[in-house]
Design a protein around this motif. Structure first.
Motif, PDB file in Angstrom:
ATOM      1  N   ASN A  40       0.828  -1.210   0.000  1.00 30.26           N
ATOM      2  CA  ASN A  40       0.000   0.000   0.000  1.00 30.26           C
ATOM      3  C   ASN A  40       0.862   1.260   0.000  1.00 30.26           C
ATOM      4  OD1 ASN A  40      -2.247  -1.602   0.074  1.00 30.26           O
ATOM      5  ND2 ASN A  40      -2.544  -1.430   2.297  1.00 30.26           N
ATOM      6  N   TRP A  41       1.934   1.213   0.790  1.00 29.07           N
ATOM      7  CA  TRP A  41       2.850   2.364   0.873  1.00 29.07           C
ATOM      8  C   TRP A  41       3.486   2.616  -0.501  1.00 29.07           C
ATOM      9  CZ3 TRP A  41       8.451   1.931   0.971  1.00 29.07           C
ATOM     10  CH2 TRP A  41       9.117   3.097   1.342  1.00 29.07           C
ATOM     11  N   MET A  42       3.901   1.547  -1.172  1.00 27.09           N
ATOM     12  CA  MET A  42       4.461   1.710  -2.518  1.00 27.09           C
ATOM     13  C   MET A  42       3.383   2.148  -3.510  1.00 27.09           C
ATOM     14  SD  MET A  42       7.193  -1.464  -2.704  1.00 27.09           S
ATOM     15  CE  MET A  42       7.825  -1.019  -4.323  1.00 27.09           C
ATOM     16  N   ALA A  44       1.016   4.227  -2.792  1.00 23.78           N
ATOM     17  CA  ALA A  44       0.909   5.683  -2.609  1.00 23.78           C
ATOM     18  C   ALA A  44       1.995   6.380  -3.429  1.00 23.78           C
ATOM     19  CB  ALA A  44       1.039   6.045  -1.130  1.00 23.78           C
ATOM     20  N   HIS A  45       3.198   5.811  -3.433  1.00 20.89           N
ATOM     21  CA  HIS A  45       4.285   6.392  -4.241  1.00 20.89           C
ATOM     22  C   HIS A  45       3.909   6.409  -5.723  1.00 20.89           C
ATOM     23  CE1 HIS A  45       7.675   5.461  -1.100  1.00 20.89           C
ATOM     24  NE2 HIS A  45       6.789   6.348  -0.675  1.00 20.89           N
ATOM     25  N   HIS A  46       3.294   5.335  -6.155  1.00 21.39           N
ATOM     26  CA  HIS A  46       2.873   5.240  -7.555  1.00 21.39           C
ATOM     27  C   HIS A  46       1.888   6.370  -7.881  1.00 21.39           C
ATOM     28  CE1 HIS A  46       3.062   2.650 -11.054  1.00 21.39           C
ATOM     29  NE2 HIS A  46       1.822   3.014 -11.297  1.00 21.39           N
ATOM     30  N   GLY A  89       0.888  14.963   3.992  1.00 24.08           N
ATOM     31  CA  GLY A  89       0.500  13.965   4.995  1.00 24.08           C
ATOM     32  C   GLY A  89       1.462  12.784   5.017  1.00 24.08           C
ATOM     33  N   HIS A  90       1.860  12.355   3.836  1.00 20.36           N
ATOM     34  CA  HIS A  90       2.783  11.219   3.684  1.00 20.36           C
ATOM     35  C   HIS A  90       4.138  11.541   4.341  1.00 20.36           C
ATOM     36  CE1 HIS A  90       4.029   7.585   1.426  1.00 20.36           C
ATOM     37  NE2 HIS A  90       5.183   8.213   1.227  1.00 20.36           N
ATOM     38  N   HIS A  91       4.661  12.732   4.059  1.00 14.41           N
ATOM     39  CA  HIS A  91       5.964  13.127   4.627  1.00 14.41           C
ATOM     40  C   HIS A  91       5.888  13.225   6.144  1.00 14.41           C
ATOM     41  CE1 HIS A  91       7.264  15.254   0.650  1.00 14.41           C
ATOM     42  NE2 HIS A  91       7.261  13.943   0.571  1.00 14.41           N
ATOM     43  N   TRP A  93       3.930  11.654   8.201  1.00 14.20           N
ATOM     44  CA  TRP A  93       3.879  10.307   8.774  1.00 14.20           C
ATOM     45  C   TRP A  93       5.247   9.638   8.718  1.00 14.20           C
ATOM     46  CZ3 TRP A  93       4.634   5.527   6.306  1.00 14.20           C
ATOM     47  CH2 TRP A  93       4.375   4.416   7.118  1.00 14.20           C
ATOM     48  N   GLU A  94       5.937   9.787   7.590  1.00 18.28           N
ATOM     49  CA  GLU A  94       7.265   9.150   7.469  1.00 18.28           C
ATOM     50  C   GLU A  94       8.251   9.751   8.464  1.00 18.28           C
ATOM     51  OE1 GLU A  94       7.195   7.584   2.829  1.00 18.28           O
ATOM     52  OE2 GLU A  94       8.163   9.507   3.267  1.00 18.28           O
ATOM     53  N   ASP A  95       8.268  11.092   8.551  1.00 20.27           N
ATOM     54  CA  ASP A  95       9.233  11.748   9.457  1.00 20.27           C
ATOM     55  C   ASP A  95       8.957  11.390  10.915  1.00 20.27           C
ATOM     56  OD1 ASP A  95      10.469  12.973   7.325  1.00 20.27           O
ATOM     57  OD2 ASP A  95       9.414  14.889   7.553  1.00 20.27           O
ATOM     58  N   HIS A 169      13.719  10.562  -5.106  1.00 18.03           N
ATOM     59  CA  HIS A 169      13.406  10.309  -3.692  1.00 18.03           C
ATOM     60  C   HIS A 169      12.658   8.987  -3.492  1.00 18.03           C
ATOM     61  CE1 HIS A 169      12.207  10.966   0.441  1.00 18.03           C
ATOM     62  NE2 HIS A 169      10.953  10.758   0.092  1.00 18.03           N
ATOM     63  N   LEU A 170      11.647   8.759  -4.279  1.00 17.93           N
ATOM     64  CA  LEU A 170      10.819   7.563  -4.061  1.00 17.93           C
ATOM     65  C   LEU A 170      11.604   6.284  -4.347  1.00 17.93           C
ATOM     66  CD1 LEU A 170       7.430   8.808  -5.556  1.00 17.93           C
ATOM     67  CD2 LEU A 170       8.123   8.756  -3.158  1.00 17.93           C
ATOM     68  N   ALA A 171      12.435   6.314  -5.386  1.00 16.82           N
ATOM     69  CA  ALA A 171      13.249   5.126  -5.700  1.00 16.82           C
ATOM     70  C   ALA A 171      14.227   4.854  -4.558  1.00 16.82           C
ATOM     71  CB  ALA A 171      13.996   5.338  -7.009  1.00 16.82           C
ATOM     72  N   ASP A 172      14.900   5.893  -4.078  1.00 17.34           N
ATOM     73  CA  ASP A 172      15.871   5.718  -2.977  1.00 17.34           C
ATOM     74  C   ASP A 172      15.173   5.267  -1.698  1.00 17.34           C
ATOM     75  OD1 ASP A 172      17.903   6.469  -4.624  1.00 17.34           O
ATOM     76  OD2 ASP A 172      18.165   8.477  -3.769  1.00 17.34           O
ATOM     77  N   GLU A 173      14.024   5.865  -1.445  1.00 19.49           N
ATOM     78  CA  GLU A 173      13.295   5.536  -0.213  1.00 19.49           C
ATOM     79  C   GLU A 173      12.877   4.061  -0.205  1.00 19.49           C
ATOM     80  OE1 GLU A 173      10.623   8.536   1.859  1.00 19.49           O
ATOM     81  OE2 GLU A 173       9.202   7.282   0.793  1.00 19.49           O
ATOM     82  N   GLU A 174      12.369   3.607  -1.328  1.00 27.37           N
ATOM     83  CA  GLU A 174      11.963   2.196  -1.422  1.00 27.37           C
ATOM     84  C   GLU A 174      13.189   1.286  -1.306  1.00 27.37           C
ATOM     85  OE1 GLU A 174       9.778   2.111  -5.073  1.00 27.37           O
ATOM     86  OE2 GLU A 174       8.081   3.221  -4.239  1.00 27.37           O
TER      87      GLU A 174
END
Ligand SMILES: [Fe+2]
Ligand SMILES: [Fe+2]
Length: 188
Positions: A40-42, A44-46, A89-91, A93-95, A169-174
């Motif tokens: 689900n998290w991935m 959201a990135h999509h 909202g996503h940032h 939650w992640e932070d 960012h999303l590629a590195d984060e995953e």
């Protein structure tokens, strides 16, 4: 003012990819610890990638006179708001929740998480820029159409910067987070 942003780093430092070598991307979906919450998290990135592409592409179509102004304003309001609101909202939650959880699970990757947090600061600045420029563009289209053309390149520059930053960012984060989640069986 038009201002472009350059992403100077090229991926995560090599030592931050230690676990990625043990858990390469193509093994994630079939891994027993690949939980629905990770998928689900991935997902959201999509969605963020798609929205950023759409906002940037619409802006180009407006500038090329391929898209009607009113239709564009309606789409920019809708998709721009979705992108900005959901990414904020996503940032947050992640932070506040996700990165501390990863940090506590595996101390080796703190430096990588710091890089990702810095990306959020850069992204948030560009999201603010997009919001300000988009609001100005939409208002000028109603109040002073002659001035609206001058604001359009700033909206495009912000949207393009967001798309590029997100791509990195999303590629590195995953690549950093998913191997930690799989290795430590988190979020299952
Ligand atoms: Fe992030
Ligand atoms: Fe994320």
């Amino acid at each position: 003012m038009t201002q472009n942003i350059t992403v100077t780093r090229e991926g995560l430092p090599t030592e931050m990819q230690a676990l990625l070598r043990d858990y390469p991307r193509d093994t994630w979906p079939g891994h027993p610890n690949f939980a629905a919450s990770i998928e689900n998290w991935m997902g959201a990135h999509h969605m963020f990638r798609d929205l950023a592409w759409l906002v940037r592409r619409d802006m180009e179509r407006l500038l090329d006179k391929e898209l009607d102004e009113d239709v564009h304003a309606e789409r920019l309001g809708r998709f721009g708001n979705l992108l900005i609101g959901n990414l904020h909202g996503h940032h947050t939650w992640e932070d506040r929740k996700f990165f501390p959880e990863l940090r506590a699970a595996d101390r080796r990757f703190a430096e990588g998480l710091d890089v990702l947090e810095s990306d959020h600061v850069l992204l948030d600045a560009q999201l603010e820029r997009l919001k300000t420029a988009s609001n100005r563009l939409i208002q000028l289209q109603y109040l002073d159409p002659a001035q609206a053309d001058g604001e359009a390149p700033e909206v495009l520059a912000a949207a393009t910067a967001i798309e590029h930053l997100l791509d990195r960012h999303l590629a590195d984060e995953e690549d950093l987070a998913v191997p930690i989640l799989l290795h430590h069986k988190l979020r299952g």
